[in-house]
Design an enzyme around this catalytic site. Structure first.
Site, mmCIF file in Angstrom:
data_model
loop_
_atom_site.group_PDB
_atom_site.id
_atom_site.type_symbol
_atom_site.label_atom_id
_atom_site.label_comp_id
_atom_site.label_asym_id
_atom_site.label_seq_id
_atom_site.Cartn_x
_atom_site.Cartn_y
_atom_site.Cartn_z
ATOM 1 N N CYS A 62 0.857 -1.186 0.000
ATOM 2 C CA CYS A 62 0.000 0.000 0.000
ATOM 3 C C CYS A 62 0.896 1.242 0.000
ATOM 4 O O CYS A 62 1.720 1.409 0.907
ATOM 5 C CB CYS A 62 -0.908 -0.027 1.229
ATOM 6 S SG CYS A 62 -1.790 1.513 1.488
ATOM 7 N N GLY B 18 -14.806 7.444 -7.059
ATOM 8 C CA GLY B 18 -13.564 8.083 -7.503
ATOM 9 C C GLY B 18 -12.348 7.726 -6.674
ATOM 10 O O GLY B 18 -11.281 8.319 -6.848
ATOM 11 N N HIS C 196 -6.495 3.252 0.725
ATOM 12 C CA HIS C 196 -6.100 3.567 2.110
ATOM 13 C C HIS C 196 -6.787 4.893 2.405
ATOM 14 O O HIS C 196 -6.560 5.876 1.679
ATOM 15 C CB HIS C 196 -4.564 3.665 2.207
ATOM 16 C CG HIS C 196 -4.020 3.959 3.569
ATOM 17 N ND1 HIS C 196 -2.991 3.245 4.152
ATOM 18 C CD2 HIS C 196 -4.354 4.915 4.474
ATOM 19 C CE1 HIS C 196 -2.714 3.751 5.347
ATOM 20 N NE2 HIS C 196 -3.544 4.775 5.569
ATOM 21 N N HIS D 111 -8.957 14.504 1.303
ATOM 22 C CA HIS D 111 -8.360 15.537 0.448
ATOM 23 C C HIS D 111 -8.642 16.901 1.065
ATOM 24 O O HIS D 111 -9.784 17.208 1.410
ATOM 25 C CB HIS D 111 -8.991 15.514 -0.951
ATOM 26 C CG HIS D 111 -8.723 14.285 -1.750
ATOM 27 N ND1 HIS D 111 -7.743 14.231 -2.723
ATOM 28 C CD2 HIS D 111 -9.306 13.060 -1.745
ATOM 29 C CE1 HIS D 111 -7.744 13.027 -3.276
ATOM 30 N NE2 HIS D 111 -8.688 12.295 -2.705
ATOM 31 N N CYS E 150 0.612 3.376 3.182
ATOM 32 C CA CYS E 150 1.296 2.739 4.326
ATOM 33 C C CYS E 150 2.802 2.956 4.200
ATOM 34 O O CYS E 150 3.481 3.252 5.192
ATOM 35 C CB CYS E 150 0.997 1.244 4.383
ATOM 36 S SG CYS E 150 -0.615 0.829 5.091
ATOM 37 N N ASN F 121 -13.265 10.506 -1.170
ATOM 38 C CA ASN F 121 -13.799 9.673 -2.246
ATOM 39 C C ASN F 121 -13.982 8.277 -1.666
ATOM 40 O O ASN F 121 -13.102 7.771 -0.967
ATOM 41 C CB ASN F 121 -12.840 9.650 -3.434
ATOM 42 C CG ASN F 121 -12.709 11.010 -4.087
ATOM 43 O OD1 ASN F 121 -13.666 11.782 -4.101
ATOM 44 N ND2 ASN F 121 -11.540 11.322 -4.601
ATOM 45 N N HIS G 44 -8.192 8.378 3.056
ATOM 46 C CA HIS G 44 -7.520 9.683 2.998
ATOM 47 C C HIS G 44 -8.548 10.774 2.792
ATOM 48 O O HIS G 44 -9.541 10.590 2.095
ATOM 49 C CB HIS G 44 -6.461 9.723 1.896
ATOM 50 C CG HIS G 44 -6.957 9.284 0.550
ATOM 51 N ND1 HIS G 44 -7.092 7.961 0.218
ATOM 52 C CD2 HIS G 44 -7.355 9.987 -0.529
ATOM 53 C CE1 HIS G 44 -7.557 7.863 -1.015
ATOM 54 N NE2 HIS G 44 -7.741 9.090 -1.496
ATOM 55 N N ASP H 236 -0.383 16.115 -2.408
ATOM 56 C CA ASP H 236 -0.819 15.191 -3.463
ATOM 57 C C ASP H 236 0.139 15.295 -4.650
ATOM 58 O O ASP H 236 0.526 16.393 -5.058
ATOM 59 C CB ASP H 236 -2.253 15.532 -3.895
ATOM 60 C CG ASP H 236 -2.887 14.414 -4.695
ATOM 61 O OD1 ASP H 236 -3.843 13.785 -4.207
ATOM 62 O OD2 ASP H 236 -2.426 14.151 -5.833
ATOM 63 N N HIS I 209 -3.830 1.343 8.493
ATOM 64 C CA HIS I 209 -4.451 1.030 7.208
ATOM 65 C C HIS I 209 -5.938 0.720 7.401
ATOM 66 O O HIS I 209 -6.299 -0.305 7.968
ATOM 67 C CB HIS I 209 -3.764 -0.165 6.529
ATOM 68 C CG HIS I 209 -4.345 -0.456 5.179
ATOM 69 N ND1 HIS I 209 -3.872 0.132 4.025
ATOM 70 C CD2 HIS I 209 -5.397 -1.207 4.804
ATOM 71 C CE1 HIS I 209 -4.611 -0.263 3.010
ATOM 72 N NE2 HIS I 209 -5.537 -1.084 3.456
#
Ligand code: 5GP
Ligand code: ZN
Length: 109
Positions: A3, A90, A95, A99, A6, A84, A97, A29, A45
């Protein structure tokens, strides 16, 4: 399981890290969709919002609070926070996250 987030959380892969503590890491990003585009990521995770269990409530709250704190430190006048969820939502990286997108106003000045 291999991952990417990770690996970044363990600092086995490189990222432009702007904040971390024992639970959370925040980095830029790689393909930004706004003048400021950060990812707020739990070190644990967890696959996605759809995979949350009741025991994850504290870490999800911490992701949002961390996003707020980083946005404030960066002086963002406004921002978007986006999860997402799943391929049809999308999500590409499996993992969890958050945005953090912003900086439009700042970049126009
Ligand atoms: P998703 O579409 O899963 O919600 O968002 C995944 C995000 O992770 C995308 O915006 C993508 O540009 C970013 N991303 C994917 N791989 C990497 C990487 O190796 N490093 C960084 N910094 N960002 C990545
Ligand atoms: Zn992971």
């Amino acid at each position: 399981m291999d991952c990417i987030f990770c690996r970044i959380a363990k600092e086995d892969s490189r990222a432009d890290i702007v904040f971390f503590d024992k639970d959370v890491i925040v980095f830029t990003d790689i393909n930004p969709k706004a003048p400021v585009h950060l990812l707020v990521v739990p070190k644990e995770h967890i696959q996605s919002i759809a995979h949350l269990e009741a025991s994850h409530a504290d870490i999800v709250a911490k992701l949002i609070y961390t996003a707020k704190s980083v946005a404030e430190k960066m002086g963002l006048s406004g921002y978007q926070l986006v999860f997402n969820v799943g391929r049809d939502g999308g999500q590409v990286v499996d993992h969890l996250h958050l945005h953090l997108l912003g900086g439009w106003k700042e970049s126009d000045d």
